[in-house]
Motif scaffolding. Structure first.
Motif, PDB file in Angstrom:
ATOM      1  N   GLY A  81       0.824  -1.204   0.000  1.00  8.40           N
ATOM      2  CA  GLY A  81       0.000   0.000   0.000  1.00  8.40           C
ATOM      3  C   GLY A  81       0.850   1.242   0.000  1.00  8.40           C
ATOM      4  N   SER A  82       0.285   2.352   0.477  1.00 10.74           N
ATOM      5  CA  SER A  82       0.977   3.631   0.381  1.00 10.74           C
ATOM      6  C   SER A  82       0.633   4.539   1.554  1.00 10.74           C
ATOM      7  N   VAL A  83       1.530   5.507   1.748  1.00 10.14           N
ATOM      8  CA  VAL A  83       1.304   6.608   2.691  1.00 10.14           C
ATOM      9  C   VAL A  83       1.535   7.904   1.912  1.00 10.14           C
ATOM     10  N   ASP A  84       0.526   8.780   1.880  1.00 13.56           N
ATOM     11  CA  ASP A  84       0.616  10.040   1.145  1.00 13.56           C
ATOM     12  C   ASP A  84       0.893  11.170   2.142  1.00 13.56           C
ATOM     13  N   PHE A  85       2.048  11.822   1.982  1.00 12.54           N
ATOM     14  CA  PHE A  85       2.452  12.871   2.912  1.00 12.54           C
ATOM     15  C   PHE A  85       2.015  14.263   2.455  1.00 12.54           C
ATOM     16  N   ALA A  86       1.268  14.368   1.362  1.00 14.81           N
ATOM     17  CA  ALA A  86       0.825  15.670   0.874  1.00 14.81           C
ATOM     18  C   ALA A  86      -0.180  16.333   1.810  1.00 14.81           C
ATOM     19  N   PRO A  87      -1.185  15.610   2.324  1.00 12.40           N
ATOM     20  CA  PRO A  87      -2.144  16.255   3.233  1.00 12.40           C
ATOM     21  C   PRO A  87      -1.469  16.684   4.534  1.00 12.40           C
ATOM     22  N   ALA A  88      -2.169  17.552   5.281  1.00  8.79           N
ATOM     23  CA  ALA A  88      -1.649  17.984   6.581  1.00  8.79           C
ATOM     24  C   ALA A  88      -1.438  16.789   7.504  1.00  8.79           C
ATOM     25  N   GLU A  89      -2.357  15.821   7.442  1.00 14.88           N
ATOM     26  CA  GLU A  89      -2.209  14.560   8.171  1.00 14.88           C
ATOM     27  C   GLU A  89      -1.924  13.466   7.147  1.00 14.88           C
ATOM     28  N   PRO A  90      -0.737  12.832   7.178  1.00 16.48           N
ATOM     29  CA  PRO A  90      -0.416  11.787   6.192  1.00 16.48           C
ATOM     30  C   PRO A  90      -1.519  10.738   6.101  1.00 16.48           C
ATOM     31  N   ALA A  91      -1.942  10.425   4.847  1.00 14.38           N
ATOM     32  CA  ALA A  91      -3.072   9.526   4.612  1.00 14.38           C
ATOM     33  C   ALA A  91      -2.587   8.112   4.339  1.00 14.38           C
ATOM     34  N   LEU A  92      -3.288   7.128   4.913  1.00 16.87           N
ATOM     35  CA  LEU A  92      -2.928   5.717   4.777  1.00 16.87           C
ATOM     36  C   LEU A  92      -3.800   5.022   3.742  1.00 16.87           C
ATOM     37  N   ASP A  93      -3.198   4.106   3.014  1.00 13.03           N
ATOM     38  CA  ASP A  93      -3.926   3.198   2.135  1.00 13.03           C
ATOM     39  C   ASP A  93      -3.132   1.887   2.113  1.00 13.03           C
ATOM     40  N   LEU A  94      -3.317   1.073   3.163  1.00 11.30           N
ATOM     41  CA  LEU A  94      -2.506  -0.123   3.374  1.00 11.30           C
ATOM     42  C   LEU A  94      -3.372  -1.368   3.416  1.00 11.30           C
ATOM     43  N   ARG A  95      -2.763  -2.492   3.025  1.00 10.85           N
ATOM     44  CA  ARG A  95      -3.411  -3.800   3.098  1.00 10.85           C
ATOM     45  C   ARG A  95      -2.506  -4.756   3.862  1.00 10.85           C
ATOM     46  N   LEU A  96      -3.112  -5.519   4.776  1.00 11.20           N
ATOM     47  CA  LEU A  96      -2.371  -6.418   5.653  1.00 11.20           C
ATOM     48  C   LEU A  96      -2.989  -7.807   5.623  1.00 11.20           C
ATOM     49  N   GLN A  97      -2.135  -8.809   5.476  1.00 10.14           N
ATOM     50  CA  GLN A  97      -2.565 -10.199   5.574  1.00 10.14           C
ATOM     51  C   GLN A  97      -1.507 -10.954   6.371  1.00 10.14           C
ATOM     52  N   LEU A 135      -6.780 -10.369   8.203  1.00  4.94           N
ATOM     53  CA  LEU A 135      -6.986  -9.825   6.863  1.00  4.94           C
ATOM     54  C   LEU A 135      -7.629  -8.463   7.051  1.00  4.94           C
ATOM     55  N   ALA A 136      -6.894  -7.383   6.689  1.00  2.00           N
ATOM     56  CA  ALA A 136      -7.402  -6.049   7.010  1.00  2.00           C
ATOM     57  C   ALA A 136      -6.845  -4.998   6.062  1.00  2.00           C
ATOM     58  N   THR A 137      -7.523  -3.862   6.028  1.00  2.00           N
ATOM     59  CA  THR A 137      -7.028  -2.669   5.345  1.00  2.00           C
ATOM     60  C   THR A 137      -6.953  -1.548   6.373  1.00  2.00           C
ATOM     61  N   THR A 139      -5.638   8.277   8.686  1.00  2.00           N
ATOM     62  CA  THR A 139      -4.357   8.966   8.771  1.00  2.00           C
ATOM     63  C   THR A 139      -3.424   8.249   9.736  1.00  2.00           C
ATOM     64  N   LEU A 140      -2.151   8.658   9.717  1.00  2.00           N
ATOM     65  CA  LEU A 140      -1.189   8.091  10.664  1.00  2.00           C
ATOM     66  C   LEU A 140      -1.620   8.348  12.099  1.00  2.00           C
ATOM     67  N   ALA A 141      -2.170   9.535  12.359  1.00  2.00           N
ATOM     68  CA  ALA A 141      -2.601   9.874  13.714  1.00  2.00           C
ATOM     69  C   ALA A 141      -3.856   9.128  14.120  1.00  2.00           C
ATOM     70  N   ARG A 142      -4.727   8.828  13.142  1.00  2.00           N
ATOM     71  CA  ARG A 142      -5.987   8.133  13.438  1.00  2.00           C
ATOM     72  C   ARG A 142      -6.295   7.126  12.337  1.00  2.00           C
ATOM     73  N   PRO A 143      -5.673   5.943  12.391  1.00  2.00           N
ATOM     74  CA  PRO A 143      -5.933   4.916  11.375  1.00  2.00           C
ATOM     75  C   PRO A 143      -7.381   4.421  11.450  1.00  2.00           C
ATOM     76  N   GLU A 144      -7.921   4.050  10.296  1.00  2.00           N
ATOM     77  CA  GLU A 144      -9.263   3.470  10.228  1.00  2.00           C
ATOM     78  C   GLU A 144      -9.136   2.051   9.675  1.00  2.00           C
ATOM     79  N   TRP A 145      -9.380   1.075  10.535  1.00  2.00           N
ATOM     80  CA  TRP A 145      -9.196  -0.332  10.171  1.00  2.00           C
ATOM     81  C   TRP A 145     -10.498  -0.943   9.689  1.00  2.00           C
ATOM     82  N   LEU A 156     -13.127  -5.859  12.550  1.00  2.00           N
ATOM     83  CA  LEU A 156     -12.568  -4.523  12.726  1.00  2.00           C
ATOM     84  C   LEU A 156     -13.292  -3.527  11.831  1.00  2.00           C
ATOM     85  N   TYR A 157     -13.741  -2.420  12.428  1.00  2.00           N
ATOM     86  CA  TYR A 157     -14.390  -1.336  11.701  1.00  2.00           C
ATOM     87  C   TYR A 157     -13.718  -0.023  12.082  1.00  2.00           C
TER      88      TYR A 157
END
Length: 279
Positions: free
Chosen positions: A133-149, A172-174, A178-184, A213-214
């Protein structure tokens, strides 16, 4: 440490040696402030020290080594691009040893850090972990888009949790947010587990469970175990705290045909139903 850099005919050669930390050597085409196409070989025999620097504090029991290839490219018509390929890695935590099942590949371009492949395994146990996946540092809070298995032994978390637990967990999760507040979003399944509590005369055996996980909640779909000649079953929900609401929870516990020798000198037989909630 020592650093040696030499620039001749628009080519740069670099040799960096930080004893007890890492070595870096290589180079390539280079024009200061204009363009560059560089390749370096990186070796580290004290991965624990690199992790300590990155995390800001030591991680007890963690050690390892790596050999990596680093590419650096930049030009007037494109942004700085970094590519890190790690074909050789050993990550040790207490008695566990993880190795890459395929080369680890990480890229950085523009504002995005892209983890193309992180696929690790342990030969002795068959444990596996895959992240992309990826971490985008452009926003004020870095945005997450990760996949985990993952399919791993719970021994990995035993020392962190401070409990005597054995078994295996499949995850199995995504991860968004953001880094400060991940949403699983996803699920974790516990199987063939055993839990031995402290100062309690019985163990929880043949544990099977499923956690959902929600972004705003953790739901215990079911958890079942053998206990004191009978069974115990649990289900419940944990609503995570947010700006407009406090953390809340509710769990329902049912025991059947148990014969519990607790407190000391007592024997309690029968069935039981218990509701536990945050109110």
């Amino acid at each position: 440490g020592t650093l040696h850099a030499e620039l001749a005919d628009r080519r740069l050669a670099v040799a960096l040696d930080l004893p007890g930390l890492l070595t870096l050597s290589g180079g390539g085409a280079f024009a200061a402030g204009e363009s560059g196409e560089l390749r370096f070989a990186v070796k580290c025999d004290r991965l624990d020290r690199l992790i300590t620097i990155a995390a800001g504090q030591p991680v007890e029991g963690l050690a390892g080594t790596l050999a990596a290839e680093l590419e650096v490219r930049f030009a007037p018509d494109r942004e700085l691009a970094l590519a890190l390929r790690i074909p050789a890695l050993e990550l040790a935590y207490e008695q566990h040893r993880l190795h890459p099942l395929e080369p680890v590949v990480v890229r950085y371009a523009g504002s995005q850090l892209v983890l193309e492949s992180l696929y690790l395994g342990e030969a002795s146990t068959g444990d596996e972990l895959f992240v992309s996946g990826s971490v985008d540092f452009a926003p004020a809070e870095p945005a997450l888009d990760l996949r985990l298995q993952a399919s791993v032994s719970v021994d990995w978390i035993e020392s962190f949790a401070g409990i005597d637990l054995s078994g295996a967990v499949n995850v199995l999760a995504t991860a968004g947010g953001t880094l400060a507040r991940p949403e699983w979003n996803g699920q974790a399944e516990l199987r063939d587990a055993r839990y031995i509590p402290v100062r309690f005369p019985h163990s929880f055996d043949r544990i099977q469970g499923l956690v959902l996980l929600y972004p705003d909640a953790v739901v215990l779909d079911h958890l079942r175990a053998d206990l004191a000649g009978g069974t115990v079953a649990v289900h419940g929900r944990l609503d995570l705290a947010a700006a407009d609401k406090p953390l809340s929870y509710r769990a329902q516990i049912a025991t059947r045909r148990t014969a519990v020798r607790y407190p000391e000198g007592w024997l309690v037989r029968g069935d039981g139903d218990l509701t536990l909630q945050s109110t």
